[in-house]
Scaffold this active site. Structure first.
Site, PDB file in Angstrom:
ATOM      1  N   TYR A 102       0.587  -1.195  -0.099  1.00  0.00           N
ATOM      2  CA  TYR A 102      -0.015   0.038  -0.087  1.00  0.00           C
ATOM      3  C   TYR A 102       0.898   1.422  -0.040  1.00  0.00           C
ATOM      4  CZ  TYR A 102      -3.878  -3.430   0.961  1.00  0.00           C
ATOM      5  OH  TYR A 102      -4.605  -4.472   0.952  1.00  0.00           O
ATOM      6  N   PRO A 115     -11.107  -0.049  -2.895  1.00  0.00           N
ATOM      7  CA  PRO A 115     -12.476  -0.666  -3.422  1.00  0.00           C
ATOM      8  C   PRO A 115     -13.558   0.176  -3.133  1.00  0.00           C
ATOM      9  CG  PRO A 115     -11.039  -2.119  -2.003  1.00  0.00           C
ATOM     10  CD  PRO A 115     -10.554  -0.483  -1.849  1.00  0.00           C
ATOM     11  N   HIS A 338      -7.619   1.588   0.982  1.00  0.00           N
ATOM     12  CA  HIS A 338      -7.374   0.075   1.605  1.00  0.00           C
ATOM     13  C   HIS A 338      -6.511  -0.041   2.359  1.00  0.00           C
ATOM     14  CE1 HIS A 338      -7.661  -4.079   1.070  1.00  0.00           C
ATOM     15  NE2 HIS A 338      -8.113  -4.299  -0.430  1.00  0.00           N
ATOM     16  N   SER A 419     -25.924 -27.799  -1.446  1.00  0.00           N
ATOM     17  CA  SER A 419     -26.828 -28.932  -1.655  1.00  0.00           C
ATOM     18  C   SER A 419     -26.004 -30.315  -2.404  1.00  0.00           C
ATOM     19  CB  SER A 419     -28.035 -28.580  -2.408  1.00  0.00           C
ATOM     20  OG  SER A 419     -27.550 -28.575  -4.003  1.00  0.00           O
ATOM     21  N   GLU A 420     -24.841 -29.781  -2.835  1.00  0.00           N
ATOM     22  CA  GLU A 420     -23.981 -30.850  -3.501  1.00  0.00           C
ATOM     23  C   GLU A 420     -22.548 -31.044  -2.739  1.00  0.00           C
ATOM     24  OE1 GLU A 420     -23.902 -32.765  -6.115  1.00  0.00           O
ATOM     25  OE2 GLU A 420     -25.892 -32.023  -6.875  1.00  0.00           O
ATOM     26  N   LYS A 421     -22.733 -30.359  -1.406  1.00  0.00           N
ATOM     27  CA  LYS A 421     -21.703 -30.626  -0.526  1.00  0.00           C
ATOM     28  C   LYS A 421     -20.393 -30.061  -0.965  1.00  0.00           C
ATOM     29  CE  LYS A 421     -23.826 -34.144   2.708  1.00  0.00           C
ATOM     30  NZ  LYS A 421     -25.055 -33.723   2.231  1.00  0.00           N
ATOM     31  N   PRO A 424     -19.294 -23.184  -1.627  1.00  0.00           N
ATOM     32  CA  PRO A 424     -19.579 -22.256  -2.575  1.00  0.00           C
ATOM     33  C   PRO A 424     -18.532 -21.575  -3.193  1.00  0.00           C
ATOM     34  CG  PRO A 424     -21.112 -21.996  -0.672  1.00  0.00           C
ATOM     35  CD  PRO A 424     -20.117 -23.116  -0.489  1.00  0.00           C
ATOM     36  N   TYR A 447      -5.263 -14.752  -8.218  1.00  0.00           N
ATOM     37  CA  TYR A 447      -5.050 -14.346  -6.845  1.00  0.00           C
ATOM     38  C   TYR A 447      -6.559 -14.271  -5.943  1.00  0.00           C
ATOM     39  CZ  TYR A 447      -3.777 -11.021  -3.041  1.00  0.00           C
ATOM     40  OH  TYR A 447      -3.420 -10.341  -1.844  1.00  0.00           O
ATOM     41  N   SER A 451      -8.150 -14.538   4.537  1.00  0.00           N
ATOM     42  CA  SER A 451      -7.826 -13.780   5.565  1.00  0.00           C
ATOM     43  C   SER A 451      -7.052 -14.572   6.758  1.00  0.00           C
ATOM     44  CB  SER A 451      -9.173 -13.490   6.402  1.00  0.00           C
ATOM     45  OG  SER A 451      -8.981 -12.986   7.521  1.00  0.00           O
ATOM     46  N   SER A 549     -11.760 -11.761  -5.173  1.00  0.00           N
ATOM     47  CA  SER A 549     -12.296 -11.765  -3.612  1.00  0.00           C
ATOM     48  C   SER A 549     -13.849 -11.714  -3.416  1.00  0.00           C
ATOM     49  CB  SER A 549     -11.828 -10.470  -3.155  1.00  0.00           C
ATOM     50  OG  SER A 549     -11.876 -10.432  -1.471  1.00  0.00           O
ATOM     51  N   GLN A 550     -13.747 -12.931  -2.381  1.00  0.00           N
ATOM     52  CA  GLN A 550     -15.158 -12.923  -1.980  1.00  0.00           C
ATOM     53  C   GLN A 550     -15.274 -12.055  -0.770  1.00  0.00           C
ATOM     54  OE1 GLN A 550     -17.813 -16.897  -0.966  1.00  0.00           O
ATOM     55  NE2 GLN A 550     -16.019 -16.673   0.619  1.00  0.00           N
TER      56      GLN A 550
END
Length: 621
Positions: A102, A115, A338, A419-421, A424, A447, A451, A549-550
């Site tokens: 940064y 962001p 950020h 549901s498909e184990k 996500p 990338y 965390s 990134s989620q």
């Protein structure tokens, strides 16, 4: 929160009695970030390179790795230096990371680093509604700030482990300051002179708005509304110099302009007021009207850069950690600097505020007359005017160059993979791999941030989503020689591999920060740079064409950010139960990338993967 205190029996009071240093006790109980074993990282590095470089390049790198890992060699020396550093510091990585990722990064924070978050459109249509909403939002911010100040913020957990809460204490009352080679961050959250005001910007004009009564209680939404009306009515001129545009420039240019700006006493006082404020609230002019299908993409652009010098980009101070943006037409969101924090704490604050704004008003507001909010004055010399013009030109080029697409995938949400184990996140990451492979015919370095908040002062490490397993799956997907059953098995194996890399990363065992540490250790020791880091394979591994990134949220919002390389994509997503919000960015200056095209391929990949799993019976894996 009693689980959080390690010394048993010491803390039996409830969260309501402010215990001095409660936050500190929690922090001190957290483990230190480990330095991973050297051999493990080197093995995993070679594995990560396999899907993204040629066999010839790989064999060259294998030789360099063999040299680097020799007993008594350069690798061991650097590793010992890192281990020494880990023993002496609270976190061996955090200072280095803050500087390299940064503060020493010289590109503008706009698009390249900060962001944005797009919030659902509000249903007001005029100034009255805009200011009422802004007032309620500020009240929500102050409500959250009270929890931070009293240290009553509930500790977060991940997989049963308490997380470092430090980032929450960095996001309010802080600001980035430009410097010629390295920026710095100031924080006015602690100590005697705590911030009591926010900055409000309207028509490029900045105001200091005191948000506490003389008895220390926060202003109510009704009081804030009255104050915002005063601000609005004293900033109707639309011909003001957009001083905030200066913060959008390249960091070295901005550092020069900043020193120049601060030579004047009035300007210096005004800038200090902005820097010391709790946060900034930007009251934007309405966005140009667009059709429904591109509306969210336009809002994302407004959040990231303000739409250019003719629209709202001058209505910002991009060095401010938190800027909430509310436009007259109901568009709203935020942009954040950020350096002090990752997305999740920002989103937690946002979720809190959104919940708060839904609550009805309680009780009557005090009727004491409130002082006029102070307008911040700037003396614009010809030199400063020139700096503003240059910043405008550079910003408008950036605005034209950003290609951003916000899309809502409606066919299913995280419910289906569950549901498909299947995780996500792993499912979505694999769909991204498939989309990219179908578009370009090869895999790329990818990338995904993981965390490290299980550790004291932890920030992030990298989940490398491109794996030997992901490549096997994407290559098989459109191949006629493979049965659906084989493809489905490869899909499950790839998502499993992603899950394992993720677990490894959050436990401090990924490779990217460790490799960076070894490289920085070499620089610190003044030894010659090891061949390993001068290798083309290393450059390829660090050239992230997919930066992802989620950022999950309770609110139906989506975070967005720019690509990290000129020929790459930035992909952020928020998986909800029945749908997934995506924000995809690229640069128009790169002929090979296109955000809308990527969105289209991603949607198709998600659907094809669902069809595949539904066609093939659950596997033996």
């Amino acid at each position: 929160w009693e689980r959080e205190a390690r010394p048993s029996g010491l803390l039996k009071q409830t969260a309501l009695n402010k215990i001095p240093g409660r936050f500190q006790l929690h922090q001190e109980a957290l483990p230190h970030l480990p330095v991973p074993p050297l051999q493990q990282t080197l093995d995993r590095y070679l594995l990560a390179l396999q899907p993204i470089i040629s066999p010839e390049e790989l064999s060259h790198t294998q030789e360099l790795v063999a040299e680097f890992r020799k007993p008594g060699g350069v690798g061991e020396r650097l590793q010992k230096g890192l281990e020494r550093r880990a023993r002496k510091t609270e976190n061996w990585l955090s200072d280095w990371w803050l500087k390299t990722a940064y503060l020493e990064y010289r590109l503008p924070v706009v698009v390249h680093s900060s962001p944005g978050v797009v919030l659902p459109k509000q249903d007001f249509l005029d100034r009255q509604g805009q200011l009422r909403f802004a007032a309620k939002l500020i009240e929500g911010i102050l409500d959250f700030k009270t929890m931070i100040d009293n240290e009553t913020l509930p500790v977060e957990y991940m997989g049963g482990k308490p997380l470092c809460m430090n980032q929450y204490y960095q996001i309010l009352s802080s600001c980035r300051i430009p410097g010629p080679k390295r920026d710095s961050i100031v924080n006015y959250a602690k100590g005697k002179k705590q911030s009591r005001h926010i900055t409000v910007v309207h028509n490029f004009q900045f105001f200091e708005l005191d948000v506490y009564n003389s008895d220390g209680s926060p202003l109510t939404a009704d009081q804030l509304f009255i104050q915002l009306e005063k601000i609005w009515n004293t900033s109707l001129q639309t011909n003001k110099e957009p001083i905030g545009i200066l913060t959008t420039n390249h960091r070295n240019s901005w550092a020069k302009a900043y020193n120049n700006l601060l030579k004047d006493k009035t300007n210096k006082e005004s800038v200090r007021v902005i820097e010391k404020s709790i946060c900034t609230v930007c009251l934007d002019a309405p966005m140009p009207r667009v059709s429904e299908d591109i509306y969210k993409s336009r809002v994302a652009a407004q959040m990231l850069h303000g739409g250019g010098s003719r629209l709202n980009s001058g209505n910002r101070w991009f060095d401010k950690t938190l800027q909430f943006i509310i436009a007259e037409d109901g568009s709203c969101g935020l942009v954040y600097e950020h350096a002090p924090s990752e997305g999740p704490p920002i989103v937690a604050l946002l979720d809190h505020i959104v919940e708060f704004t839904k609550k009805p008003e309680v009780g009557k507001s005090p009727t004491v007359p409130l002082p006029m909010p102070k307008k911040l004055r700037f003396n614009i010399t010809p030199e400063i005017k020139n700096d503003i013009e240059k910043a405008k030109q550079n910003l408008n080029i950036m605005v034209e160059d950003l290609d951003i697409k916000v899309t809502v995938f409606h066919q299913f949400g995280k419910g289906f993979p569950k549901s498909e184990k299947i995780s996500p996140d792993a499912f979505i990451q694999l769909a991204l791999q498939l989309a990219y492979y179908r578009m370009y015919g090869h895999a790329c370095a990818t990338y995904e941030s993981a965390s490290l908040r299980m550790f004291r002062l932890g920030r992030t490490d990298t989940i490398r989503s491109t794996s030997v397993d992901s490549l096997k799956f994407v290559q098989s997907m459109d191949s006629p020689d493979k049965s659906d059953q084989e493809k489905a098995d490869l899909l499950r194996k790839a998502t499993q591999a992603h899950r394992e890399y993720t677990d490894m990363a959050i436990r401090g065992n990924a490779i990217d920060r460790h490799l960076l540490g070894l490289k920085l250790q070499a620089i610190e020791d003044l030894v010659s740079m090891p061949e390993l880091f001068m290798d083309t394979a290393y450059a390829v591994a660090m050239h992230f064409n997919l930066s992802t990134s989620q950022v999950p949220a309770k609110t139906d919002c989506v975070m967005c950010f720019g690509p990290v390389v000129p020929d790459g994509y930035g992909v952020c997503y928020n998986p909800m139960e029945e749908h997934i919000n995506f924000a995809i960015s690229a640069f128009n200056s790169c002929a090979d990338t296109n955000a809308a095209r990527m969105a289209h391929y991603l949607e198709k990949a998600l659907l094809d993967m669902r069809i595949l799993l539904q066609a093939a019976p659950k596997s033996k894996l």
